[in-house]
Design an enzyme around this catalytic site. Structure first.
Site, PDB file in Angstrom:
ATOM      1  N   ARG A 188      37.463  51.047  19.660  1.00 37.81           N
ATOM      2  CA  ARG A 188      36.970  51.107  21.043  1.00 37.81           C
ATOM      3  C   ARG A 188      35.530  50.611  21.119  1.00 37.81           C
ATOM      4  O   ARG A 188      35.139  49.929  22.052  1.00 37.81           O
ATOM      5  CB  ARG A 188      37.058  52.537  21.617  1.00 37.81           C
ATOM      6  CG  ARG A 188      36.272  52.691  22.923  1.00 37.81           C
ATOM      7  CD  ARG A 188      36.576  53.941  23.716  1.00 37.81           C
ATOM      8  NE  ARG A 188      36.783  55.122  22.923  1.00 37.81           N
ATOM      9  CZ  ARG A 188      35.814  55.845  22.323  1.00 37.81           C
ATOM     10  NH1 ARG A 188      34.557  55.497  22.431  1.00 37.81           N
ATOM     11  NH2 ARG A 188      36.134  56.893  21.608  1.00 37.81           N
ATOM     12  N   TYR A 248      37.378  40.431  47.004  1.00 33.99           N
ATOM     13  CA  TYR A 248      38.701  40.738  46.464  1.00 33.99           C
ATOM     14  C   TYR A 248      39.129  42.121  46.954  1.00 33.99           C
ATOM     15  O   TYR A 248      38.325  43.049  46.982  1.00 33.99           O
ATOM     16  CB  TYR A 248      38.617  40.694  44.934  1.00 33.99           C
ATOM     17  CG  TYR A 248      39.874  41.144  44.238  1.00 33.99           C
ATOM     18  CD1 TYR A 248      41.019  40.365  44.274  1.00 33.99           C
ATOM     19  CD2 TYR A 248      39.916  42.356  43.566  1.00 33.99           C
ATOM     20  CE1 TYR A 248      42.170  40.781  43.649  1.00 33.99           C
ATOM     21  CE2 TYR A 248      41.071  42.780  42.932  1.00 33.99           C
ATOM     22  CZ  TYR A 248      42.195  41.985  42.980  1.00 33.99           C
ATOM     23  OH  TYR A 248      43.338  42.408  42.359  1.00 33.99           O
ATOM     24  N   ASP A 288      30.919  37.468  41.293  1.00 36.62           N
ATOM     25  CA  ASP A 288      32.297  37.431  40.808  1.00 36.62           C
ATOM     26  C   ASP A 288      32.712  35.963  40.811  1.00 36.62           C
ATOM     27  O   ASP A 288      32.877  35.351  41.861  1.00 36.62           O
ATOM     28  CB  ASP A 288      33.189  38.270  41.735  1.00 36.62           C
ATOM     29  CG  ASP A 288      34.644  38.314  41.270  1.00 36.62           C
ATOM     30  OD1 ASP A 288      35.073  37.396  40.568  1.00 36.62           O
ATOM     31  OD2 ASP A 288      35.344  39.271  41.654  1.00 36.62           O
ATOM     32  N   LYS A 332      42.843  35.826  35.424  1.00 35.27           N
ATOM     33  CA  LYS A 332      43.065  34.613  36.198  1.00 35.27           C
ATOM     34  C   LYS A 332      42.777  33.374  35.339  1.00 35.27           C
ATOM     35  O   LYS A 332      43.479  33.153  34.371  1.00 35.27           O
ATOM     36  CB  LYS A 332      42.207  34.661  37.460  1.00 35.27           C
ATOM     37  CG  LYS A 332      42.219  36.029  38.184  1.00 35.27           C
ATOM     38  CD  LYS A 332      43.593  36.468  38.659  1.00 35.27           C
ATOM     39  CE  LYS A 332      43.646  37.950  39.083  1.00 35.27           C
ATOM     40  NZ  LYS A 332      42.604  38.416  39.971  1.00 35.27           N
TER      41      LYS A 332
HETATM   42  C1  LIG Z   1      42.010  39.667  40.360  1.00 36.75           C
HETATM   43  C2  LIG Z   1      40.604  39.740  40.787  1.00 36.75           C
HETATM   44  C3  LIG Z   1      39.786  40.847  40.481  1.00 36.75           C
HETATM   45  C4  LIG Z   1      40.331  42.072  39.765  1.00 36.75           C
HETATM   46  O1  LIG Z   1      40.736  41.779  38.475  1.00 36.75           O
HETATM   47  P1  LIG Z   1      41.948  42.543  37.724  1.00 36.75           P
HETATM   48  O2  LIG Z   1      41.955  41.899  36.392  1.00 36.75           O
HETATM   49  O3  LIG Z   1      43.191  42.345  38.511  1.00 36.75           O
HETATM   50  O4  LIG Z   1      41.560  44.010  37.680  1.00 36.75           O
HETATM   51  C5  LIG Z   1      38.465  40.803  40.881  1.00 36.75           C
HETATM   52  N1  LIG Z   1      37.961  39.751  41.574  1.00 36.75           N
HETATM   53  C6  LIG Z   1      38.722  38.690  41.889  1.00 36.75           C
HETATM   54  C7  LIG Z   1      38.104  37.563  42.651  1.00 36.75           C
HETATM   55  C8  LIG Z   1      40.055  38.639  41.526  1.00 36.75           C
HETATM   56  O5  LIG Z   1      40.802  37.585  41.864  1.00 36.75           O
END
Ligand SMILES: *Cc1c(COP(=O)(O)O)cnc(C)c1O
Length: 413
Positions: free
Chosen positions: A65, A117, A188, A213
């Protein structure tokens, strides 16, 4: 010395003046195994590591961890690609967001763009309050920022491009005002990936990703990461990474690292595909509006020119179809290559209706203020052949779009 050794793994400071993106993607954090010479590091599944005497581990690791070889390698690669000195990996993008918010003192205030998001919005409005962190949303951050800052404001949260309307924020402009007041700026960068945009170069203090993603890119890992340059931030965030324990498995780190090695190729193809589709949609009378930062008609195209690699638009776009929600639903059922599904950034193309799916949790009035109408379709372009994708979009549009008078009609909901 090979390329995979020190100069890339431990840059004295970011950004690397030596190697370009594709070289870093393939080699950063990818040392050959010193014992066997394996070119690809093995997946290290051990949760614990032997010590020769009390407090004297054999190597760098004690307990998985806290750190493990595959996570370390992946974090080095993300740091290199985002021009950061440090990076940390988490079990999801949402866990990354949570840890960044957890690092704030009780009573802190955050200013965020409105169309974040959906899960980020949920965390900000339903979870952050439980440790007395208050978030103010604004659709026009660059205009409002000075008036929204309070004495207890500690963080500005930016998503650029935003989700799902693809509006942009001038990171440098916001960071300049925030830094005058000692406020940190988080970006982000999930929608563009580090190949198209590097927020730290434009003044952001922390860049975060849903690795799920583009970075992993193959729709088979849920993971998150953030990168930054400040040693103080590193102390605080790495403490929380271990203390909260929302860490990814060694196997997922290995998979995401493998995906990351082709990010530059995938991001280029996805962006080229999205550009072709956006132009075709814009020219169609069955479409009310196209949101894509690669189009000259995008109201912040000048920001894309400044902030994105070669002014690229990225692989994501959204558009309002004629015929309201009913047409939007039908479009998503009529595509043959594009799969109707949430998520984005994978090798395969996806479509979805944000108002009913990813953004359904946001009240309709607030959603529409942010441009998320019931007839909005979001498209994630994969890396298939562009001509096939274009043909698929056009045939689905032909079948699904309604006559002009049905726009925002009340026949569906
Ligand atoms: C999918 C997404 C998140 C969250 O990520 P997870 O891996 O699903 O927890 C945050 N910001 C954006 C822009 C996203 O597309």
């Amino acid at each position: 010395m090979t390329l995979a050794e020190n100069p890339i793994d431990t840059p004295p400071r970011a950004p690397s003046p030596v190697y370009q993106f594709g070289t870093l993607a393939v080699h950063a954090g990818s040392p050959h195994d010193p014992v066997t010479g394996a070119v690809i590091e093995p997946i290290s599944l051990s949760t614990t590591f032997a010590q020769t005497s009390v407090g004297q581990p054999v190597g760098l690791y004690e307990y998985s961890r806290s750190s493990n070889p595959n996570r370390d390698n992946f974090e080095k690669a993300v740091a290199a690609l985002e021009h950061g000195r440090y990076a940390l990996a988490f079990s999801s993008g949402s866990a990354t967001t949570a840890v960044i918010l957890q690092s704030l003192a009780v009573g802190s205030h955050v200013v965020s763009i409105s169309d974040v998001y959906g899960g980020t919005h949920r965390y900000f409005t339903k979870v952050a309050l439980t440790h007395d962190v208050d978030v103010t949303f604004t659709p026009t951050l660059e205009v409002d920022i000075a008036s929204l800052i309070r004495p207890e404001t500690k963080l500005i949260w930016i998503e650029t491009p935003s989700n799902p309307t693809l509006s942009l924020v001038d990171i440098r402009k916001v960071a300049t005002i925030a830094h005058e007041k000692g406020i940190l700026v988080v970006v982000d960068n999930t929608f563009l990936s580090p190949y198209v945009q590097n927020p730290l170069d434009h003044g952001a203090d922390i860049v975060m990703h849903s690795v799920t993603k583009y970075i992993n890119g193959h729709s088979d890992v849920v993971m998150g990461a953030c990168a930054y340059n400040s040693p103080e931030l590193h102390e605080r965030l790495s403490f929380l990474q271990n203390a909260i324990g929302a860490v990814p498995s060694a196997f997922d780190c290995w998979l995401a690292h493998r995906g990351l090695k082709t990010l530059h190729l995938r991001a280029t193809q996805a962006s080229n595909n999205a550009t072709a589709i956006a132009h075709a949609l814009e020219a169609s009378d069955k479409v009310l509006l196209v949101n894509y930062p690669g189009l000259d008609s995008h109201k912040q195209r000048h920001i894309a020119q400044k902030q994105h690699r070669n002014g690229m638009g990225g692989g994501m776009l959204s558009f309002r179809i004629r015929g309201g929600q009913e047409a939007a639903y039908k479009f998503c059922q009529e595509t043959k290559i594009f799969t109707l599904a949430e998520s984005l950034g994978g090798v395969e193309s996806l479509v979805e209706v944000p108002g009913s799916m990813t953004h359904a949790g946001i009240p309709k009035v607030q959603r529409e203020e942010a441009g998320v109408f019931d007839d909005l379709v979001r498209v994630s372009c994969g890396i298939e052949d562009g001509e096939d994708l274009l043909r698929d979009v056009m045939q689905a549009l032909e079948k699904a779009a309604g006559p002009a008078k049905a726009v925002n009609g009340n026949g569906s909901a």
